[in-house]
Scaffold this motif. Structure first.
Motif, PDB file in Angstrom:
ATOM      1  N   ASN A 119       0.799  -1.225   0.000  1.00 50.89           N
ATOM      2  CA  ASN A 119       0.000   0.000   0.000  1.00 50.89           C
ATOM      3  C   ASN A 119       0.833   1.277   0.000  1.00 50.89           C
ATOM      4  O   ASN A 119       0.310   2.341   0.336  1.00 50.89           O
ATOM      5  CB  ASN A 119      -0.996   0.026   1.160  1.00 50.89           C
ATOM      6  CG  ASN A 119      -2.074  -1.012   1.008  1.00 50.89           C
ATOM      7  OD1 ASN A 119      -2.139  -1.938   1.790  1.00 50.89           O
ATOM      8  ND2 ASN A 119      -2.905  -0.893  -0.006  1.00 50.89           N
ATOM      9  N   PHE A 120       2.100   1.182  -0.398  1.00 53.87           N
ATOM     10  CA  PHE A 120       2.912   2.390  -0.490  1.00 53.87           C
ATOM     11  C   PHE A 120       2.171   3.419  -1.332  1.00 53.87           C
ATOM     12  O   PHE A 120       1.635   3.112  -2.397  1.00 53.87           O
ATOM     13  CB  PHE A 120       4.281   2.100  -1.112  1.00 53.87           C
ATOM     14  CG  PHE A 120       5.097   3.333  -1.332  1.00 53.87           C
ATOM     15  CD1 PHE A 120       5.788   3.908  -0.278  1.00 53.87           C
ATOM     16  CD2 PHE A 120       5.122   3.956  -2.568  1.00 53.87           C
ATOM     17  CE1 PHE A 120       6.507   5.079  -0.465  1.00 53.87           C
ATOM     18  CE2 PHE A 120       5.848   5.122  -2.761  1.00 53.87           C
ATOM     19  CZ  PHE A 120       6.535   5.683  -1.707  1.00 53.87           C
ATOM     20  N   GLY A 121       2.116   4.641  -0.863  1.00 53.22           N
ATOM     21  CA  GLY A 121       1.457   5.732  -1.585  1.00 53.22           C
ATOM     22  C   GLY A 121      -0.031   5.514  -1.782  1.00 53.22           C
ATOM     23  O   GLY A 121      -0.612   6.089  -2.683  1.00 53.22           O
ATOM     24  N   ASN A 122      -0.607   4.668  -0.950  1.00 56.07           N
ATOM     25  CA  ASN A 122      -2.030   4.304  -1.069  1.00 56.07           C
ATOM     26  C   ASN A 122      -2.357   3.615  -2.392  1.00 56.07           C
ATOM     27  O   ASN A 122      -3.501   3.642  -2.840  1.00 56.07           O
ATOM     28  CB  ASN A 122      -2.943   5.512  -0.858  1.00 56.07           C
ATOM     29  CG  ASN A 122      -2.850   6.035   0.556  1.00 56.07           C
ATOM     30  OD1 ASN A 122      -2.847   5.250   1.506  1.00 56.07           O
ATOM     31  ND2 ASN A 122      -2.758   7.336   0.701  1.00 56.07           N
ATOM     32  N   ILE A 123      -1.350   3.005  -3.001  1.00 55.31           N
ATOM     33  CA  ILE A 123      -1.591   2.209  -4.199  1.00 55.31           C
ATOM     34  C   ILE A 123      -2.180   0.877  -3.737  1.00 55.31           C
ATOM     35  O   ILE A 123      -1.579   0.189  -2.910  1.00 55.31           O
ATOM     36  CB  ILE A 123      -0.291   1.982  -4.997  1.00 55.31           C
ATOM     37  CG1 ILE A 123       0.287   3.326  -5.466  1.00 55.31           C
ATOM     38  CG2 ILE A 123      -0.540   1.047  -6.188  1.00 55.31           C
ATOM     39  CD1 ILE A 123       1.680   3.243  -6.055  1.00 55.31           C
ATOM     40  N   PRO A 124      -3.351   0.519  -4.212  1.00 50.33           N
ATOM     41  CA  PRO A 124      -3.995  -0.711  -3.738  1.00 50.33           C
ATOM     42  C   PRO A 124      -3.191  -1.977  -4.053  1.00 50.33           C
ATOM     43  O   PRO A 124      -2.566  -2.079  -5.114  1.00 50.33           O
ATOM     44  CB  PRO A 124      -5.330  -0.736  -4.492  1.00 50.33           C
ATOM     45  CG  PRO A 124      -5.583   0.688  -4.882  1.00 50.33           C
ATOM     46  CD  PRO A 124      -4.211   1.268  -5.128  1.00 50.33           C
TER      47      PRO A 124
END
Length: 164
Positions: free
Chosen positions: A72-77
């Motif tokens: 989920n780095f950078g709110n990337i799913p």
């Protein structure tokens, strides 16, 4: 496609990130988002998604890229395709085959490094890494157990010269 790059320190200015974005945009029809992990977003194009580096001294320069593998780095799913590109890449040809590459899940894609005498130890070109978010979290976890050791590993073994 989520493309992630790192701008930390003063060696590269915002023009490098903007040039990367514009060269991909010109040379691809594939939808993408460009994320820039940086402590200084000044001058970056508004289309570039900024992920702030909260502590720029936490790791040495390019070692911040290992965080890109944290789930989920950078709110990337989790499950979305990601591509790490170095900030100084300039795309000169069609990127559709690369951005549309059908990477199998739980696979780590990269180009082989060609510029090093250490290819017998590590063939990975850190400036081009493709994966699905979440699949490579173990890279982050292993590094984060002893970041100082990993940042100095090749230097301390005499296999590379510093500072990083």
């Amino acid at each position: 496609m989520n493309i992630i790059t790192l701008k930390v320190g003063t060696k590269y200015g915002p023009d490098y990130v903007n040039r990367l974005y514009n060269s991909i945009k010109r040379k691809s029809t594939v939808d993408f988002k460009l994320f820039c992990y940086t402590e200084d977003p000044t001058g970056l194009l508004p289309q570039i998604i900024i992920i702030p580096i909260e502590n720029p001294t936490e790791f040495k320069l390019q070692w911040h890229k290992i965080k890109f593998h944290k789930s989920n780095f950078g709110n990337i799913p989790v499950g979305e395709k990601c591509l790490i590109l170095d900030i100084d890449w300039i795309v000169t040809g069609d990127m559709d085959d690369i951005l549309g590459y059908d990477l199998t899940t739980n696979t780590f894609g990269c180009f082989e490094r060609w510029w090093s005498n250490l290819t017998h130890l590590c063939k990975i070109n850190g400036g081009f890494q493709m994966f699905y978010m979440g699949d490579t979290n173990h890279l982050w976890t292993t590094f984060n157990e002893d970041p100082l050791m990993w940042q100095e590993y090749y230097i301390s073994k005499g296999l590379a010269s510093g500072p990083v």
